[in-house]
Design a protein around this motif. Structure first.
Motif, short mmCIF file in Angstrom:
data_model
loop_
_atom_site.label_atom_id
_atom_site.label_comp_id
_atom_site.label_asym_id
_atom_site.label_seq_id
_atom_site.Cartn_x
_atom_site.Cartn_y
_atom_site.Cartn_z
N THR A 223 -31.73 76.61 -85.91
CA THR A 223 -32.75 76.27 -86.88
C THR A 223 -32.61 74.79 -87.21
O THR A 223 -31.51 74.32 -87.49
N THR A 224 -33.72 74.07 -87.18
CA THR A 224 -33.71 72.65 -87.51
C THR A 224 -33.77 72.49 -89.02
O THR A 224 -34.65 73.05 -89.67
N TYR A 225 -32.86 71.70 -89.58
CA TYR A 225 -32.86 71.43 -91.01
C TYR A 225 -33.35 70.02 -91.32
O TYR A 225 -34.06 69.81 -92.28
N LEU B 168 -24.48 71.68 -87.32
CA LEU B 168 -24.39 70.61 -86.34
C LEU B 168 -24.95 69.32 -86.91
O LEU B 168 -25.96 69.35 -87.61
N LYS B 169 -24.29 68.23 -86.59
CA LYS B 169 -24.80 66.90 -86.91
C LYS B 169 -24.89 66.17 -85.58
O LYS B 169 -23.92 65.56 -85.12
N MET B 170 -26.06 66.27 -84.95
CA MET B 170 -26.25 65.74 -83.61
C MET B 170 -26.00 64.24 -83.52
O MET B 170 -25.40 63.77 -82.57
N ASN B 171 -26.48 63.50 -84.51
CA ASN B 171 -26.33 62.04 -84.47
C ASN B 171 -24.86 61.62 -84.53
O ASN B 171 -24.49 60.55 -84.05
N GLU C 12 -32.09 63.17 -89.13
CA GLU C 12 -30.64 62.98 -89.15
C GLU C 12 -29.93 63.89 -88.16
O GLU C 12 -28.71 63.84 -88.02
N GLY C 13 -30.68 64.73 -87.47
CA GLY C 13 -30.10 65.60 -86.45
C GLY C 13 -29.23 66.71 -87.01
O GLY C 13 -28.19 67.04 -86.43
N ILE C 14 -29.65 67.32 -88.11
CA ILE C 14 -28.86 68.39 -88.73
C ILE C 14 -29.50 69.74 -88.38
O ILE C 14 -30.69 69.95 -88.60
N TYR C 15 -28.69 70.63 -87.82
CA TYR C 15 -29.15 71.94 -87.38
C TYR C 15 -28.18 73.01 -87.84
O TYR C 15 -27.00 72.73 -88.08
N MET C 16 -28.67 74.22 -87.93
CA MET C 16 -27.83 75.38 -88.18
C MET C 16 -27.95 76.28 -86.97
O MET C 16 -29.07 76.53 -86.49
N VAL C 17 -26.84 76.76 -86.47
CA VAL C 17 -26.85 77.66 -85.32
C VAL C 17 -26.10 78.93 -85.70
O VAL C 17 -25.02 78.88 -86.29
#
Length: 195
Positions: free
Chosen positions: A106-108, A133-136, A112-117
């Motif tokens: 899920t994209t939050y 997740l913090k992709m950046n 800033e590239g913050i996701y929940m998996v």
């Protein structure tokens, strides 16, 4: 105090005097990418276990010939591969990718590239595991991405859900170009000992 306790205490005092980043993985500033065995002698011991009874001349020749054979194998692999990464990295990447297929993301915050998996419900009936997740920053709450520098299965799930190619997040040290450059040198036969 027993002899073992005394030795443990002495070891503790000795290690307490040394900077933590020099001997602990937790405080190494991620320079070793999670590798625990940094001592080259450990690797040499495992390769040369059965050769300890040989003479020094034969031992040096054996080491040199093993090194040349190892180098040639990897040189051949570097020239003939069709994969985007060296074969070991490619296989590891495939394992991670297969594991990621069970995850949902899920994209939050896309800027800033913050996701929940989420990982599916466990077999023991407990709730699913949730990872942030913090992709950046190339980080995941599981800690694997930071430790091994390859994207974890949670990161690959987030990439898949957002149609992003994960190859861009693999460090250059795992690239095939780096692998090829490593094996561009040459070995030459060692001349007679008189020369």
């Amino acid at each position: 105090m027993s002899e073992i306790q005394k030795r443990n205490f002495e070891a503790y005092i000795y290690l307490a005097k040394i900077d933590l980043e020099k001997w602990t993985l937790l405080h190494d500033g991620e320079h070793r990418h999670g590798m625990m065995a940094t001592n080259i002698l450990e690797a040499l011991n495992s390769v040369l276990k059965k050769t300890r009874v040989l003479s020094l001349k034969v031992l040096v020749e054996l080491i040199f010939n093993k090194l040349v054979n190892y180098f040639n194998q990897h040189c051949q692999e570097a020239q003939n591969s069709v994969h985007p990464f060296p074969i070991r990295v490619f296989n590891k990447f495939l394992q991670i990718e297969l594991k990621s297929r069970d995850h949902t993301g899920t994209t939050y915050n896309p800027r800033e590239g913050i996701y929940m998996v989420k990982y599916p419900i466990c077999l023991d009936g407990t709730d699913s595991n949730v990872y942030t997740l913090k992709m950046n920053k190339k980080s995941c709450s599981c800690g694997k991405w930071q430790e091994y520098t390859l994207p974890c299965s949670h990161a690959l799930a987030a990439y898949r859900d957002n149609s992003t190619r994960p190859n861009a997040y693999v460090p250059d040290i795992y690239s095939f170009e780096t692998y090829r450059r490593t094996y561009q040198s040459n070995f030459y036969p060692v001349g007679h000992e008189d020369f």
